[in-house]
Design a protein around this motif. Structure first.
Motif: not given
Length: 318
Positions: A54, A84, A86-87, A89-90, A97
């Motif tokens: 992320g 994207i 690792n939604y 973590a981003f 995550n």
């Protein structure tokens, strides 16, 4: 018509949408941003993804700059993109995550009924398996690192040569050819017959424009070499490393590096010194092997035993 999630594009069109992979704690749907670039002429399929870790944002920068410049009327074949991965973590600018404390690039090929990360991995792996080639865009997290491309299937893998060709087409100039850990996309996809590379586009906090430019050029090189676009990739010789020497701090203090990233270092050459806050040298660390100064920590302060830097070793050219 070609679809990925809610993005559907006829030949000669580009579409964006979402690939739904579960729900958040308030019951809202989690949708990964996706795009389909459907060329006007039939051809191969390329799968691209970014930000499976992320805080590795340069790959997102590559897609942000690349996709608006792709003219589907000039493309043969199809490009499937997950912008994207690792939604969770981003959203919080973290590497792993935070929902299940998992590094996404250790979760492939995933599990449809598994943890949050395993479900995301399963959905994106399914998309990747529709392709003839996979490029999984990474960076060295927030460390300082050279731009390189990783071939992670292992030298004895049946697709090793195909993965090396893909890395050469991407043309970062430097390749790490070393079998990766279980759960990496660049390990799992070749096992299913799909050549895959893992470009590590430098290391940065936020965007690094130089590395992003290298990534945009690299993807366009791949598109040319595999006939998605007209033209030829350079296919220049790449400097290849097949191992790393990693160095920790023998004492606490402040680190001063001698070589610059990407420079060749010889055995016995000073890599770094550790000083106290008044500049008195406490320890001097030298290279165990000849290689390339590959990666360093970003902050100067270290505790005893803390990671400091890496040197790529067993160097050749291909």
């Amino acid at each position: 018509m070609t679809s990925l999630g809610t993005a559907s594009a006829d030949p000669g069109e580009v579409a964006t949408g979402r690939l739904y992979v579960g729900e958040t704690r308030d019951g809202s749907q989690v949708g990964l941003p996706v795009a389909v670039v459907n060329g006007a002429i039939e051809g191969k399929t390329l799968y691209l993804q970014a930000a499976s870790d992320g805080d590795e944002l340069n790959g997102v920068g590559v897609l942000q700059r690349l996709v608006p410049r792709l003219d589907p009327t000039e493309i043969s074949g199809t490009i499937l993109i997950v912008g994207i991965v690792n939604y969770h973590a981003f959203q919080v600018a973290e590497h792993r995550n935070p929902i299940d404390d998992t590094k996404m690039n250790r979760a492939y090929p995933g599990e449809e009924a598994g943890t949050t990360s395993e479900r995301i991995a399963a959905a994106t792996f399914e998309a990747a398996m529709r392709a003839d080639l996979v490029v999984d865009l990474h960076q060295g997290s927030t460390s300082r690192m050279i731009d390189e491309t990783r071939v992670r299937c292992g030298t004895r893998h049946r697709l090793h040569d195909e993965c090396l060709e893909l890395a050469k087409a991407f043309d970062c100039g430097t390749v790490l050819d070393k079998k990766g850990p279980d759960g990496q996309l660049a390990r799992a996809a070749p096992d299913e017959g799909v050549p895959t590379i893992d470009p590590e586009l430098g290391g940065a906090v936020g965007f690094d424009e130089e590395s992003i430019t290298i990534g945009v050029t690299g993807v366009r090189n791949v598109l040319r070499h595999y006939d998605f676009l007209e033209g030829e990739a350079p296919m220049d010789p790449q400097t290849r490393a097949s191992s790393f020497d990693q160095y920790g701090a023998p004492a606490g203090g402040l680190v001063d590096f001698e070589p610059e990233l990407g420079e060749r270092v010889d055995r016995g050459e000073t890599l770094f010194t550790v000083t106290d806050v008044f500049g008195t040298v406490k320890e001097r660390v030298t290279a165990d092997s000849t290689g390339i100064f590959w990666r360093t920590r970003r902050l100067p302060q270290v505790a005893t035993g803390e990671y400091v830097c890496s040197v790529g070793t067993d160097i050749d050219s291909y």
